[in-house]
Motif scaffolding. Structure first.
Motif, short mmCIF file in Angstrom:
data_model
loop_
_atom_site.label_atom_id
_atom_site.label_comp_id
_atom_site.label_asym_id
_atom_site.label_seq_id
_atom_site.Cartn_x
_atom_site.Cartn_y
_atom_site.Cartn_z
N ALA A 1 0.84 -1.19 0.00
CA ALA A 1 0.00 0.00 0.00
C ALA A 1 0.88 1.24 0.00
O ALA A 1 1.90 1.29 0.69
N ARG A 2 0.49 2.25 -0.79
CA ARG A 2 1.23 3.53 -0.83
C ARG A 2 2.72 3.34 -1.10
O ARG A 2 3.56 4.00 -0.49
N MET B 1 7.84 -2.66 -5.77
CA MET B 1 7.98 -1.27 -5.35
C MET B 1 8.18 -1.16 -3.85
O MET B 1 7.46 -1.80 -3.07
N VAL B 2 9.15 -0.33 -3.44
CA VAL B 2 9.37 -0.04 -2.03
C VAL B 2 9.56 1.46 -1.90
O VAL B 2 10.48 2.02 -2.52
N VAL C 1 18.43 7.27 8.56
CA VAL C 1 17.04 7.26 8.99
C VAL C 1 16.48 5.84 8.86
O VAL C 1 16.59 5.22 7.80
N VAL C 2 15.87 5.36 9.96
CA VAL C 2 15.27 4.03 10.00
C VAL C 2 13.76 4.16 9.95
O VAL C 2 13.19 5.03 10.62
N SER C 3 13.11 3.32 9.15
CA SER C 3 11.65 3.34 9.11
C SER C 3 11.13 1.95 8.76
O SER C 3 11.84 1.12 8.20
N ASN C 4 9.86 1.71 9.13
CA ASN C 4 9.23 0.44 8.81
C ASN C 4 8.43 0.52 7.51
O ASN C 4 7.75 1.50 7.27
N GLU C 5 8.52 -0.53 6.75
CA GLU C 5 7.57 -0.75 5.65
C GLU C 5 6.40 -1.51 6.29
O GLU C 5 6.61 -2.55 6.90
N VAL C 6 5.19 -0.95 6.21
CA VAL C 6 4.04 -1.55 6.91
C VAL C 6 2.88 -1.88 5.97
O VAL C 6 1.80 -2.28 6.41
N GLY C 7 3.10 -1.76 4.66
CA GLY C 7 1.99 -1.90 3.72
C GLY C 7 1.92 -3.21 2.97
O GLY C 7 1.19 -3.32 1.99
N LEU C 8 2.64 -4.23 3.45
CA LEU C 8 2.71 -5.47 2.67
C LEU C 8 1.90 -6.62 3.27
O LEU C 8 2.10 -7.77 2.91
N GLY C 9 0.99 -6.25 4.18
CA GLY C 9 0.07 -7.25 4.72
C GLY C 9 -1.32 -7.02 4.16
O GLY C 9 -1.52 -6.19 3.26
N ILE C 10 -2.25 -7.74 4.70
CA ILE C 10 -3.66 -7.60 4.32
C ILE C 10 -4.17 -6.22 4.81
O ILE C 10 -3.64 -5.69 5.78
N VAL C 11 -5.15 -5.64 4.13
CA VAL C 11 -5.70 -4.35 4.55
C VAL C 11 -6.20 -4.46 6.00
O VAL C 11 -6.96 -5.37 6.32
N PHE D 1 -2.87 5.18 9.14
CA PHE D 1 -1.45 5.15 9.48
C PHE D 1 -0.62 4.54 8.36
O PHE D 1 0.43 5.06 7.98
N ARG D 2 -1.12 3.46 7.83
CA ARG D 2 -0.41 2.75 6.76
C ARG D 2 -0.22 3.65 5.55
O ARG D 2 0.85 3.68 4.94
N ASP D 3 -1.25 4.43 5.23
CA ASP D 3 -1.13 5.38 4.12
C ASP D 3 -0.11 6.47 4.43
O ASP D 3 0.73 6.82 3.60
N ALA D 4 -0.20 7.02 5.65
CA ALA D 4 0.70 8.11 6.03
C ALA D 4 2.16 7.62 6.05
O ALA D 4 3.06 8.32 5.59
N GLN D 5 2.35 6.40 6.55
CA GLN D 5 3.71 5.85 6.59
C GLN D 5 4.25 5.64 5.17
O GLN D 5 5.41 5.94 4.88
N GLY D 6 3.40 5.14 4.31
CA GLY D 6 3.83 4.91 2.93
C GLY D 6 4.21 6.22 2.25
O GLY D 6 5.23 6.30 1.55
N ARG D 7 3.40 7.25 2.47
CA ARG D 7 3.70 8.55 1.85
C ARG D 7 4.99 9.14 2.40
O ARG D 7 5.80 9.69 1.66
N LEU D 8 5.16 9.04 3.72
CA LEU D 8 6.38 9.57 4.33
C LEU D 8 7.61 8.81 3.83
O LEU D 8 8.63 9.42 3.48
#
Lengths: 168, 168, 168
Positions: free
Chosen positions: A10-11, A158-159, B118-128, B137-144
């Motif tokens: 996502a995103r 994509m990442v 800078v360390v960050s998590n990828e959080v968008g690769l699971g089920i919605v 949050f998942r959207d905001a994290q992906g955009r950031l």
């Protein structure tokens, strides 16, 4: 068919990357949207996606009959399918035979004589979901992604808006 | 600024890798911790992270005003921000304008004249996720993550403690 | 030991890829299944996996004592462990000391003088799980994956049935 498969979370910038790729080709380009506006959140997402695509984009909506939409494309027209995850969600909620429909979709993609760009989510990299429907979706999405990736000439993962090459 | 962005899943070795990278530079190094100790589990995690960082590490805590902490760094001092995911969580719970704060953070990072990790998590690769807050949050994290990755000179994706190059 | 670690999400083609790799070696091959049939869904999954493995496969079931199963293998026999995620689930539910058992498993893998192929899930790339048990599992899986990856000669990350090289 020449198929590019854009996979990611996502995103992760999948749609934007797919749009950049197709816009390198001669217009017009067809955008096949599979989203269905169930609620306000989804309406907002669709509007956001649409605002990024002025003419010469031609937009089709195919939340369910995606194979037919692809089969009816003008010859040689470049097409972006965005995305398989929403389409699969719609078909699962409609209680469709997902394996059979996946095969029909692959056949339609293979029969198109223009460049095809397909966007899909990777959804299997989190913890096992609590509910059985989510687990079933995750399995179906993984199987569909494998089928598309096997046929694709190019696959990217994509990442954070960047591409990692997977195939081609 | 020279920015290295270390992205990955939970327990993928992001922090350790970032520490190894910065320790190749001349000390002292600044560690900016964004964690906030809400509960015992988090207190334990913070203690674990701290125990890995003896002098010449200088530790700052910036669970909320991360941009200011970066702006106030000594000139040319290497800094490790660990991590954007906890900072974004804190700011979302404080009802902040996440897009605006993301831009301010990027501006502060760009203005620093030392090496930044800078360390960050990828959080968008699971089920919605089921709940709307988690989806937001998942959207905001992906955009950031996309914003930071676009500015970074180097981006790595961590898997099981190993690095996969994404950029640079 | 020569260890190949196949990591990826659900339905990413990990098991199939591992089988293809081991079948390039001289048979017989040992398949160590760690699945435990808690419910009908799992029984079905195990049956599906079994149907893909005719002779000269030799199948062992080791839902709990995986280190002993590996220690008792015939000398030089190629072995596929499928998978660490189910084994770790079984051991967590049995309230085992996961760090200690992970070390014992690594010792057993290192002591085997044949080719070893180990399959595991990456589970840390989604949103933080709501419940503490899932968070604990996610941490334990990440730590175990790091240990195995550190010892492995080759690590691949599977996406949509395709391999991305991580190490070796």
């Amino acid at each position: 068919m020449s198929l590019t498969f854009i996979l990611g979370g996502a995103r992760s910038g999948k749609s934007r990357h797919a749009e950049e790729l197709i816009e390198r080709l001669s217009p017009p380009w067809t955008y096949i949207a599979t989203a269905q506006a169930y609620d306000d959140e989804m309406v907002e997402r669709i509007a956001l996606h649409r605002s990024r695509r002025p003419a010469p984009w031609q937009t089709l909506e195919a939340p369910h009959d995606l194979a037919a939409a692809i089969a009816n494309l003008p010859s040689r027209q470049p097409v972006l399918v965005d995305c398989l995850t929403l389409w699969l969600t719609n078909r699962m909620l409609a209680d469709a035979d997902l394996a059979k429909e996946g095969d029909a979709l692959l056949a339609a993609l293979s029969a198109h004589d223009g460049e095809v760009f397909v966007v899909s989510n990777e959804v299997g990299l989190g913890i096992v979901p609590d509910n059985a429907l989510a687990r079933r979706f995750r399995d179906a999405q993984g199987r569909l992604n494998q089928k598309v990736a096997a046929e694709a000439q190019r696959v990217v993962f994509m990442v954070a808006g960047l591409t990692m090459p997977v195939k081609g």
